[in-house]
Design an enzyme around this catalytic site. Structure first.
Site, mmCIF file in Angstrom:
data_model
loop_
_atom_site.group_PDB
_atom_site.id
_atom_site.type_symbol
_atom_site.label_atom_id
_atom_site.label_comp_id
_atom_site.label_asym_id
_atom_site.label_seq_id
_atom_site.Cartn_x
_atom_site.Cartn_y
_atom_site.Cartn_z
ATOM 1 N N PHE B 121 60.274 48.038 12.948
ATOM 2 C CA PHE B 121 60.548 47.689 14.398
ATOM 3 C C PHE B 121 61.759 47.164 14.534
ATOM 4 O O PHE B 121 62.600 46.638 13.251
ATOM 5 C CB PHE B 121 59.428 46.716 14.894
ATOM 6 C CG PHE B 121 58.822 47.391 15.796
ATOM 7 C CD1 PHE B 121 57.869 48.160 16.175
ATOM 8 C CD2 PHE B 121 58.730 46.456 17.086
ATOM 9 C CE1 PHE B 121 57.252 48.785 17.137
ATOM 10 C CE2 PHE B 121 57.797 46.545 18.303
ATOM 11 C CZ PHE B 121 57.163 47.911 18.227
ATOM 12 N N GLU B 253 58.636 50.171 21.475
ATOM 13 C CA GLU B 253 59.598 50.262 20.601
ATOM 14 C C GLU B 253 59.201 51.209 19.219
ATOM 15 O O GLU B 253 60.138 51.442 18.518
ATOM 16 C CB GLU B 253 59.859 48.819 19.883
ATOM 17 C CG GLU B 253 61.237 48.812 19.262
ATOM 18 C CD GLU B 253 61.525 47.241 19.191
ATOM 19 O OE1 GLU B 253 61.556 46.368 20.300
ATOM 20 O OE2 GLU B 253 62.110 46.787 18.061
ATOM 21 N N HIS B 375 60.907 42.217 30.563
ATOM 22 C CA HIS B 375 59.624 42.504 29.573
ATOM 23 C C HIS B 375 58.977 41.179 28.913
ATOM 24 O O HIS B 375 57.864 40.987 28.813
ATOM 25 C CB HIS B 375 60.118 43.252 28.328
ATOM 26 C CG HIS B 375 58.971 43.448 27.365
ATOM 27 N ND1 HIS B 375 57.768 44.288 27.804
ATOM 28 C CD2 HIS B 375 58.885 43.186 26.134
ATOM 29 C CE1 HIS B 375 57.074 44.395 26.675
ATOM 30 N NE2 HIS B 375 57.617 43.844 25.637
#
Lengths: 254, 616
Positions: B121, B253, B375
């Protein structure tokens, strides 16, 4: 700009009617968009339950043209132009107002299911499970608890048998029964308390599942087979009698 | 007040996402009476939408990982503004919290030797995110829910808190309404844990649901608690942008973690041009190196698509300004050219489904058109790192509503671990505090009557303001003046418009009855959204530099002096006060972790293996 017509159920258990609204349509529009546009411009108190608007939370279950669906994942352009789209609350549950109903019964049923009792960890402190051992349970864990399967299940919808836990909780029970770590014997509970015998495999639940879980084939039927094997298999009775194990010969409740 | 429905608990938890559930579980196991209040049905909170994974240095997928590297990544991702002690506790305790979930029934994807699999990530040096395909949040919330319902706490579903009460200085209770009937309900409690999530609904393009109206931020603020770091709002680089109906919906993601690449309209992988100085030398410098990394070559560095979210969002904006954007103002995210269809469907099933059903795009064959979407808010209630205690006695905060942990920018996956680690700590500390109170706090009947009057005011308005229109204008204002990039002039204009919206809010009128009336609910939520919006714009105006998620066009650089403080906001006598709070000094051994160069920090040299495994 093109327009769509929606016929929406409004009201409470005491007094209700269908109201018709016209809304401009746009590319990719879903039924929940239309409901929101109606709230903003025409009926600010139109009640609808929703959260994520991305098909992940399972809050906006309702019936569109008679089919149980998530409003946020139902595209407007799949319906023929010029004909009204009928939006109604899920019929199986007590109505609160407009498109919202009281689904609290499901939470009570869930609470009656015995929780997971995991086996001990390995010596190195981990739990070792192979991916192929959990694939099936992961399918069940996809459930977003929209309760559309509970809405459509005829055991409850048409016959009012609320001692059947319903497809959602058959899926949860299957997830527990097939969980590699679980140590609880759930078969008697499935037969007696959860009423698995009521299901006669019409697969309506599978058809409406927005997560495409094979509810009937992968959850309910294997559980039924396990229950039948445990309680109704004559060879198993004889085997247990010979081994001196106490057989469970009590008549099933259903 | 005598005929008002009243419930009494030692500890009340407001919010039933991951943090609230974890706090309620912890508090219940300490043997006190606990109530959990949720705005929606149980299990529907925002955690359910989390996709990519939960960050924890389990070192299952790459044995070089450990808490020190996780701590370093978190601090650097947060551009050094994080509360270092929170970042340390988080990195140290996350593995234990994830393992505990497994004991409660969560089934994460597996490694070949049967342990929890971890994925790459943004900003995480090693594959660190335990995950379940792309629906990790659902697995977590359902696990906590199904474990929690047997712990003995009361759950109050579809119940919205509008006011908190104090007795003297300490917390005393909460005032709420039931969604289904519109009736009011009073909760008396010795301690209250806020776990209400974020504020994203204040923006037009957002991945957040209607619930994310900053309730906990505003409740705490009005009760006298400090807010911290409110200038930092995270815009996730990859939200859906077309068709209009789906604008803002999150694209995990995890797509990039599994090899997805970002391309501009000329087909160029533009992220190679945007590696910031701070991360020079840590990312692949050519497509060839990035491909080797994807193939599993451990000597290759990670592709620049895995830079932190603030960097990627700004890069997308720059590409658009340079005329290299996609038709609807974004760029392309392409995994079809990197992985085969079977792999994509297995690891990213809901992304596949979401694009197919809502966007008519098959992500196994076509690129996705994506762009930034609001977000997450890094800012929140200022809390003590160890106990999650706010500056108001008896008021605790955990999860997104708490500030400090993520500094100027949060790493993906760190929110799910944050809510487990600090949810547990908040629940535990709230019980300790409640037990230390010898007498039950009293609630003033006049304050309750006043709360009731305020909540009912929209039914008595003059009829010239509609809550839906006001909400839209508020969102437009924040998007325009306090979005991805800011300037002094814009922020001042924004604050002026917010003041105008505040005036209009007083005239909001709703139709219909109190029973499940969304217009009324918005009218009340708007108070919270406005409070939070003013806090964001004020803090943004006061931080005259660019850092992490806060980009000032008029102050484009990060200034070393500005690294030394957090901005703290307090509400006193109707006035908002913004001050610089010096950051606590970090111990030398932690400083060293951050200062050592990349590649020098491996499990072998800073943490013996036994330490990682301790406790399991």
């Amino acid at each position: 700009m093109a327009e769509a017509t929606l016929k929406i159920f409004r009201g409470t258990a005491e007094r209700s009617e269908y109201q018709t609204f016209s809304v401009p349509t746009y590319q990719g529009m879903v039924v929940l968009d239309a409901v929101h546009d109606i709230q903003a411009g025409q009926a600010p108190d139109l009640a609808v339950r929703w959260n994520c608007k991305a098909g992940k939370c399972g809050s906006c279950g309702a019936e569109v043209n008679g089919n149980p669906r998530l409003l946020c994942m139902t595209r407007m352009d799949q319906y023929p132009a010029g004909q009204p789209i009928v939006v109604e609350p899920m019929r199986r549950f007590p109505l609160i107002r407009d498109l919202v109903c009281d689904v609290s019964w499901n939470y009570e049923v869930n609470k009656r299911i015995k929780p997971l009792a995991p086996k001990p960890r390995e010596a190195d402190g981990t739990y070792r499970m192979q991916q192929y051992d959990i694939d099936r349970v992961q399918e069940f864990h996809k459930c977003i608890e929209c309760f559309l399967c509970q809405d459509v299940c005829h055991v409850m919808r048409d016959h009012g048998k609320y001692d059947f836990a319903g497809p959602r909780f058959m899926v949860r029970l299957a997830a527990l029964a097939m969980h590699p770590l679980d140590t609880v014997d759930r078969l008697r509970d499935l037969r007696d308390a959860q009423g698995i015998g009521y299901c006669n495999i019409t697969k309506c639940c599978t058809e409406v599942c927005p997560e495409s879980i094979s509810i009937t084939d992968n959850a309910i039927i294997p559980l039924k087979e396990r229950v039948a094997g445990e309680f109704y298999d004559p060879l198993a009775w004889i085997w247990r009698a010979l081994r001196g194990k106490k057989a469970d010969t009590r008549n099933p409740v259903h | 007040m005598d005929d008002l429905e009243t419930h009494e608990h030692d500890v009340i938890v407001i919010g039933a996402g991951g943090a609230g559930l974890r706090a309620a579980i912890e508090a219940s196991t300490q043997g006190v009476s606990v109530g959990l209040i949720c705005k929606s049905l149980l299990g529907k909170a925002h955690t359910v939408m989390a996709e990519g994974g939960v960050a924890a240095a389990l070192a299952n997928t790459d044995s070089r990982d450990n808490w020190q590297v996780h701590f370093r990544d978190t601090m650097r991702g947060g551009k050094m503004l994080n509360n270092w002690r929170m970042a340390q506790i988080h990195a140290q305790e996350a593995p234990e919290r994830v393992n505990e979930l497994e004991e409660w029934g969560a089934l994460f994807d597996r490694t070949a030797d049967g342990r929890i699999l971890q994925r790459n990530f943004g900003g995480h040096r090693y594959p660190r995110l335990a995950h379940v395909g792309d629906r990790t949040g659902l697995e977590m919330i359902r696990t906590l829910q199904n474990h929690g319902i047997h712990q003995g706490f009361e759950v109050y579903m579809e119940c919205t808190v509008t006011h908190l009460f104090k007795d003297g200085g300490r917390i005393a209770g909460a005032f709420a309404y039931w969604r289904d009937t519109g009736r009011f309900v009073l909760f008396r409690a010795k301690a209250i844990v806020l776990a209400t999530g974020g504020i994203g609904k204040a923006y037009t393009v957002t991945s957040n649901s209607w619930e994310y109206t900053g309730d906990g931020h505003a409740l705490a603020f009005r009760t006298g608690a400090d807010l911290i770091d409110m200038e930092f709002v995270q815009f996730h680089p990859t939200g859906m942008i077309w068709p209009p109906s789906v604008r803002g919906i999150l694209v995990t993601e995890g797509v990039r973690g599994e090899g997805g690449v970002l391309k501009n309209s000329e087909g160029e992988r533009f992220m190679f041009n945007y590696v910031p100085e701070m991360f020079q030398g840590e990312y692949a410098e050519s497509e060839e190196e990035a491909q080797r990394w994807l193939g599993g070559d451990k000597s290759a560095r990670r592709p620049p698509e895995l830079l932190t979210r603030d960097v990627v969002s700004r890069a997308i904006r720059s590409e658009n300004l340079a005329g290299r954007g996609s038709p609807h103002g974004g760029v392309y995210l392409d995994i079809a050219s990197q992985q085969d269809a079977e792999f994509i469907k297995r690891k990213l099933p809901s992304m596949y489904h979401q694009f197919k059903q809502l966007g008519d795009v098959d992500i196994t064959r076509q690129p996705m058109e994506i762009g930034p979407t609001c977000h997450y808010v890094m800012g929140g209630v200022r809390v003590d790192a160890e106990t999650a205690h706010s500056t108001v006695p008896g008021l605790f905060a955990c999860g997104e509503v708490a500030g400090g942990m993520h500094g100027a920018n949060r790493l993906g996956g760190n929110s799910l671990s944050d809510l487990l680690v600090f949810g547990r700590r908040a629940g535990k500390s709230a019980v300790e505090y409640a037990k230390s109170q010898s007498s039950a706090p009293e609630i003033d009947a006049d304050e309750v009557a006043q709360a009731e009057r305020e909540d009912l005011a929209p039914f008595e308005g003059r009829g010239d303001e509609n809550p839906y229109a006001l909400l839209q204008d508020l969102q437009k204002c924040m998007e325009t003046y306090a979005g991805i990039v800011r300037t002094r002039a814009d922020l001042q204009q924004g604050l002026e418009e917010l003041a105008g919206l505040q005036q209009r809010l007083a005239r909001v009128t709703v139709e219909g009855t109190r029973q499940y009336n969304p217009g009324w609910h918005y009218a009340l939520d708007l108070h919270n959204m406005l409070t939070v919006s003013v806090a964001i714009a004020t803090a943004a105006l006061n931080r005259e530099e660019s850092r992490g998620a806060h980009s000032r066009l008029d102050f484009p650089d990060s200034l070393p002096d500005m690294e030394k403080f957090n901005l703290t906001l307090t509400y006193r006598d109707g006035q908002l006060e913004c001050r610089r709070e010096p950051r606590p000094e970090m111990p030398d051994e932690l400083k060293q972790l951050i200062e050592v160069g990349p590649g020098e920090l491996t499990a072998d040299d800073v943490a013996p293996r036994f330490e990682r495994r301790r406790g399991f």
